[in-house]
Design an enzyme around this catalytic site. Structure first.
Site, mmCIF file in Angstrom:
data_model
loop_
_atom_site.group_PDB
_atom_site.id
_atom_site.type_symbol
_atom_site.label_atom_id
_atom_site.label_comp_id
_atom_site.label_asym_id
_atom_site.label_seq_id
_atom_site.Cartn_x
_atom_site.Cartn_y
_atom_site.Cartn_z
ATOM 1 C CG ASP A 106 27.517 24.569 -7.810
ATOM 2 O OD1 ASP A 106 27.086 24.510 -8.972
ATOM 3 O OD2 ASP A 106 28.573 24.011 -7.461
ATOM 4 C CB VAL A 156 35.458 29.101 -6.740
ATOM 5 C CG1 VAL A 156 35.559 29.476 -8.200
ATOM 6 C CG2 VAL A 156 34.011 28.875 -6.353
ATOM 7 N NE ARG A 168 35.228 24.913 5.777
ATOM 8 C CZ ARG A 168 34.126 24.585 5.111
ATOM 9 N NH1 ARG A 168 33.486 25.494 4.420
ATOM 10 N NH2 ARG A 168 33.666 23.345 5.135
#
Ligand code: PRP
Length: 187
Positions: A106, A156, A168
Site C-alpha cells: 500500500d 479491502v 481475515r
C-alpha cells in the site's frame, strides 16, 4: 450467500476461485525462477498467512519457511509510517535467497523497510511477492517482483486482510462498506 461477514462487504473484487487461479500462476512462476535453488520464504504476519499457505503449496520447490511480524497500522486505517518488528526471523539469512510474502503493498512503508532490513542482514537476494498492490497509496518507492492483483483506493479486506482484526477469514477479497469503519466505536 449473506452472512455476518459478507453483510459488511460493499463489493467483491476477487472471488475465491479467481484467487485460487492467480495463486497457482504465481506459484508456477516463482517455482520456475528458483528451480534448482533453495530459497527461504518469509511470510509477514498476520495478513499473509492465507496467501502464504496457498502459495507455497503451489510452488513445488525445496524451500524453507520462516515468519516475521511487523506493525505500522495498529487498528488504524492509515499507516503510521513507523514500522516496528514484533517478531524477527530466528535463523540466519546471510547469503540466502529470500522471498518475502505479503498480502498488500500500500504505502510501501512495510516492504521498503523489510527489504532494507533483510539486505542489511546479508541476504543474497530479496524477492517480493504481494497478493495485492494498491499503487494509489504509495509513499515509498518500492515495487514488487510478483503481484497477484491490483486494487483500487478503497478499504479491502478478506483472504488474510483485516479491518480491526476482523474479516481475515473471508474467502474472497472485497471492499468494506464505509459505514463499518466510520462507526465511532468501531464495532
Ligand atoms: C498491513 C499488511 C502489510 C502492510 C502494507 O499490515 O499486512 O504488512 O500493512 O501496508 P503498507 O504498504 O502501507 O506498509 P498490518 O500492519 O495491518 O498488520 P497485519 O498484517 O497483521 O494485518
Amino acid at each position: 450467500m449473506k452472512n455476518e461477514l459478507t453483510n459488511d462487504i460493499l463489493k467483491v473484487l476477487y472471488t475465491e476461485e479467481q484467487i485460487r487461479e492467480r495463486v497457482k500462476e504465481l506459484g508456477a512462476a516463482i517455482a520456475e525462477k528458483f528451480a534448482g535453488q533453495r530459497p527461504l520464504f518469509v511470510g509477514i504476519l498476520k495478513g499473509s498467512v492465507l496467501f502464504l499457505a496457498d502459495l507455497i503449496r503451489a510452488c513445488p520447490l525445496r524451500a524453507d519457511l520462516e515468519m516475521m511480524a511487523v506493525s505500522s497500522y495498529g487498528n488504524a486505517a492509515v499507516s503510521s509510517g513507523r514500522v516496528r518488528i514484533t517478531y524477527d526471523i530466528p535463523t540466519d539469512v546471510r547469503d540466502r535467497d529470500l522471498i518475502i510474502v505479503e498480502d498488500i503493498l500500500d504505502s510501501g512503508n512495510t516492504l521498503s523497510f523489510l527489504k532494507e532490513y533483510l539486505n542489511a542482514k546479508g541476504a543474497a537476494s530479496v524477492t517480493i511477492v504481494t497478493l495485492l498492490d494498491k499503487p494509489s497509496g504509495r509513499q515509498k518507492a518500492v515495487t514488487a517482483d510478483y503481484v497477484g492483483f491490483p486494487v483500487p483506493d478503497a478499504f479491502v479486506v478478506g483472504y488474510g486482510l483485516d479491518y480491526a482484526q476482523l474479516y481475515r477469514n473471508l474467502p474472497c477479497i472485497g471492499i468494506l462498506k464505509p459505514e463499518v469503519y466510520e462507526k465511532p466505536d468501531g464495532d
